[in-house]
Write a protein that holds these residues in place. Structure first.
Motif, PDB file in Angstrom:
ATOM      1  N   TRP A 457       2.291 -24.100   7.742  1.00 14.70           N
ATOM      2  CA  TRP A 457       3.394 -23.987   8.966  1.00 14.70           C
ATOM      3  C   TRP A 457       3.045 -23.503  10.380  1.00 14.70           C
ATOM      4  O   TRP A 457       2.541 -22.342  10.109  1.00 14.70           O
ATOM      5  CB  TRP A 457       4.682 -23.604   8.881  1.00 14.70           C
ATOM      6  N   THR A 458       3.645 -23.793  11.481  1.00 14.29           N
ATOM      7  CA  THR A 458       3.265 -23.567  13.090  1.00 14.29           C
ATOM      8  C   THR A 458       4.155 -23.334  13.464  1.00 14.29           C
ATOM      9  O   THR A 458       5.462 -23.869  12.986  1.00 14.29           O
ATOM     10  CB  THR A 458       1.948 -24.998  13.715  1.00 14.29           C
ATOM     11  N   LEU A 459       4.257 -22.603  13.950  1.00 13.81           N
ATOM     12  CA  LEU A 459       5.779 -22.481  15.206  1.00 13.81           C
ATOM     13  C   LEU A 459       6.167 -24.537  15.177  1.00 13.81           C
ATOM     14  O   LEU A 459       7.361 -24.571  15.910  1.00 13.81           O
ATOM     15  CB  LEU A 459       5.802 -21.462  16.519  1.00 13.81           C
ATOM     16  N   GLU A 460       4.997 -24.997  15.786  1.00 14.09           N
ATOM     17  CA  GLU A 460       5.749 -26.356  16.252  1.00 14.09           C
ATOM     18  C   GLU A 460       6.103 -27.077  15.622  1.00 14.09           C
ATOM     19  O   GLU A 460       7.347 -27.670  15.236  1.00 14.09           O
ATOM     20  CB  GLU A 460       4.061 -26.980  17.035  1.00 14.09           C
ATOM     21  N   GLN A 461       5.675 -26.363  14.592  1.00 18.83           N
ATOM     22  CA  GLN A 461       6.550 -27.616  13.054  1.00 18.83           C
ATOM     23  C   GLN A 461       7.510 -27.056  12.898  1.00 18.83           C
ATOM     24  O   GLN A 461       8.662 -27.764  12.368  1.00 18.83           O
ATOM     25  CB  GLN A 461       5.116 -27.217  11.564  1.00 18.83           C
ATOM     26  N   GLY A 462       7.981 -25.712  12.258  1.00 15.23           N
ATOM     27  CA  GLY A 462       9.116 -24.775  12.267  1.00 15.23           C
ATOM     28  C   GLY A 462      10.268 -26.305  13.360  1.00 15.23           C
ATOM     29  O   GLY A 462      11.554 -25.901  13.703  1.00 15.23           O
ATOM     30  N   ILE A 463       9.782 -25.804  14.765  1.00 14.83           N
ATOM     31  CA  ILE A 463      10.683 -25.933  16.081  1.00 14.83           C
ATOM     32  C   ILE A 463      11.365 -27.377  15.248  1.00 14.83           C
ATOM     33  O   ILE A 463      12.282 -28.268  15.658  1.00 14.83           O
ATOM     34  CB  ILE A 463      10.081 -25.704  16.996  1.00 14.83           C
ATOM     35  N   ASN A 464      10.703 -28.408  15.439  1.00 16.26           N
ATOM     36  CA  ASN A 464      10.713 -29.707  15.088  1.00 16.26           C
ATOM     37  C   ASN A 464      11.274 -29.769  14.075  1.00 16.26           C
ATOM     38  O   ASN A 464      12.459 -30.614  13.914  1.00 16.26           O
ATOM     39  CB  ASN A 464       9.403 -30.424  14.343  1.00 16.26           C
TER      40      ASN A 464
END
Length: 520
Positions: A457-464
């Motif tokens: 996971w990336t930070l962007e994916q987690g935020i989304n």
């Protein structure tokens, strides 16, 4: 068509049901035989009825009615959880469950038989005797299987190949929490038998979809209770200890309770595991142990805790390190700041909280924006635990690993900027520093090289992921106490039972880089 995993589940259940069906039929045969020989030895038949006729009456009854008894009992056993979660039952309680289920099965069978006149010539004494034999055989079969597993496991544990034996049975303590609810599916999907020891403070909702899984046992108990821990560890090959009061604010509510739960219970659990011959012990620690530093920190760097939570984890690491020997191999995982969704999602962590505020309030409030944190998705945290469990024992024996990824070291302001980019309607506001003194960037090369751990996971994916959950209504109210450790503990509380002061001495030992025996 059943997939491969479903077929395995079904085959296991069918085999266990088949074994119980054999026991039920053996019980009925024995009861009829005992009754017949009793008649021959002690009673005289009346009305010209011969022993030969009586014998064939019993044979006819068995051939025509045993299927009904077997079917009724198996249905009752299945509904009682014999083939799914009842394996969590221990000792006398398990015997009581078997007794109740067998009794209910025979009562239903007798009711239908007499109601419809299916066995007018069968003495009630034979049914009573069959019931008693069934209960005895069912208990004996399960007791023997448990004894056999313990004997074989002891042989493996004390044999020369103990360190390389296969791990199939895993105890997960605190497995219904944030990381645990993400870990359990990974273990079950891989074929492990999992026993969960958890007080279930937040209910069963975090693991709702797993409760009927045939390889999951749920033991609802406080892991501070030594008798419950001893029962839960029996028969296990590995222990994963995730249970704790987590987070600086939650720990600050009650120092004595934090020390008891985070440190004293950890030592007790580890000692029980070691005494039981369990050599794999995975412990959830935190990168908060590094506290405040301007350096890029790896596992050899000095520790500088600025919170009770961090100090309790450091003390626990020391306890485990001192217990380590050739037969006991603790593995210490220092997790970065976690984000993302799991069965028991938290909104008292910076990424999830700021994302929720951006959507609901239209405002991203950043405090202490220049402070660094290492971030890791909750699913990746669970993956790291899984990797540690499956790694060769020498690779994790008394070792400590930072868990995260080098490219997810961010300042709080950077996190706010990423959230604003993904939720452009929200306003980014930087307010006065709130007093949280933590500031650390962490090197995660070791866990990648030693365990092959690569975050998915990336930070962007987690935020989304969080954005979608809130906008879809999956998370109706992120301010609900169930999403916050400190809110929940403030409202619900937990009982305390401190026993001695050794923990305070260890908590207050000076923080140093490394001591003899300290994992590296």
């Amino acid at each position: 068509m059943l997939n491969w995993r479903s077929f395995r589940f079904t085959r296991e259940i069918v085999l266990r049901m088949g074994a119980d069906a054999v026991l039920l039929n053996v019980s009925l045969i024995l009861a009829l035989a005992i009754r017949y020989f009793y008649l021959v030895a002690f009673e005289t038949l009346e009305g010209g009825y011969t022993y030969n006729q009586m014998f064939w009456t019993y044979v006819t009854f068995f051939s025509k009615r045993s299927w009904l008894l077997t079917a009724i009992c198996l249905v009752v056993f299945l509904m009682s959880g014999f083939y799914t979660y009842s394996r969590a039952y221990q000792g006398r309680y398990k015997a009581l469950i078997i007794f109740q289920a067998a009794s209910l099965g025979y009562l239903i069978f007798s009711f239908f038989s007499y109601l419809f006149g299916l066995m007018p010539q069968l003495p009630r004494g034979a049914v009573l005797l069959a019931w008693l034999i069934s209960v005895a055989l069912l208990m004996a079969a399960r007791g023997w299987s448990m004894i056999w597993r313990d004997v074989m496991r002891t042989e493996l544990q004390h044999g020369r190949h103990a360190q390389t034996r296969e791990v199939r049975n895993v105890l997960v303590i605190g497995g219904a929490g944030y990381i645990g609810s993400a870990l359990l599916p990974k273990l079950l999907d891989k074929g492990y038998r999992v026993r969960l020891l958890d007080l279930l403070l937040y209910g069963t909702e975090p693991i709702e979809g797993l409760l009927t899984h045939p390889r999951l046992e749920v033991v609802r108990a406080d892991f501070r209770a030594i008798d419950k821990v001893v029962e839960a560890i029996r028969g296990m090959d590995a222990v994963i200890h995730l249970g704790a009061i987590v987070g600086d604010p939650a720990c600050a509510l009650d120092e004595e309770l934090t020390i008891e739960v985070n440190l004293m219970a950890t030592r007790m659990i580890a000692e029980v595991a070691k005494g039981s011959g369990v050599n794999r012990f995975i412990f959830a620690s935190t990168c908060s142990v590094y506290g405040a530093s301007d350096e890029l920190l790896d596992e050899r760097c000095a520790l500088n805790p600025v919170s009770l939570y961090a100090r309790s984890k450091i003390a626990s690491e020391r306890v485990l390190s001192r217990l380590a020997d050739e037969s006991f191999a603790p593995t210490l995982l220092r997790f970065g700041t976690i984000y993302g969704l799991s069965g028991r999602t938290r909104f008292d962590l910076v990424v999830n909280l700021l994302t929720a505020k951006a959507i609901v309030e239209g405002r991203i409030t950043v405090s202490g924006g220049d402070q660094w944190r290492p971030f890791v998705h909750v699913d990746d945290a669970a993956l790291a635990v899984f990797k540690a469990l499956e790694a060769p024992l020498p690779a994790v024996h008394n070792k400590v690993f930072n868990v995260g990824s080098n490219d997810q070291n961010h300042t709080i302001s950077q996190v706010g900027e990423v959230i604003q980019r993904l939720v452009p309607s929200a306003e980014l506001v930087d307010v006065a520093f709130d007093g949280d003194r933590r500031n650390y960037r962490v090197n995660f090369s070791k866990v990648q090289q030693a365990l092959g751990f690569v975050p998915q996971w990336t930070l962007e994916q987690g935020i989304n992921q969080v954005v979608e959950a809130i906008r879809s209504g999956k998370v109706a109210d992120y301010t609900n106490a169930k999403y916050s450790n400190v809110k929940f503990l403030s409202e619900e509380g937990m009982a305390r039972n401190l026993q001695n002061g050794w923990a305070y001495e260890l908590m207050n030992e000076p923080m140093i880089t490394q001591v003899e025996g300290w994992p590296n």
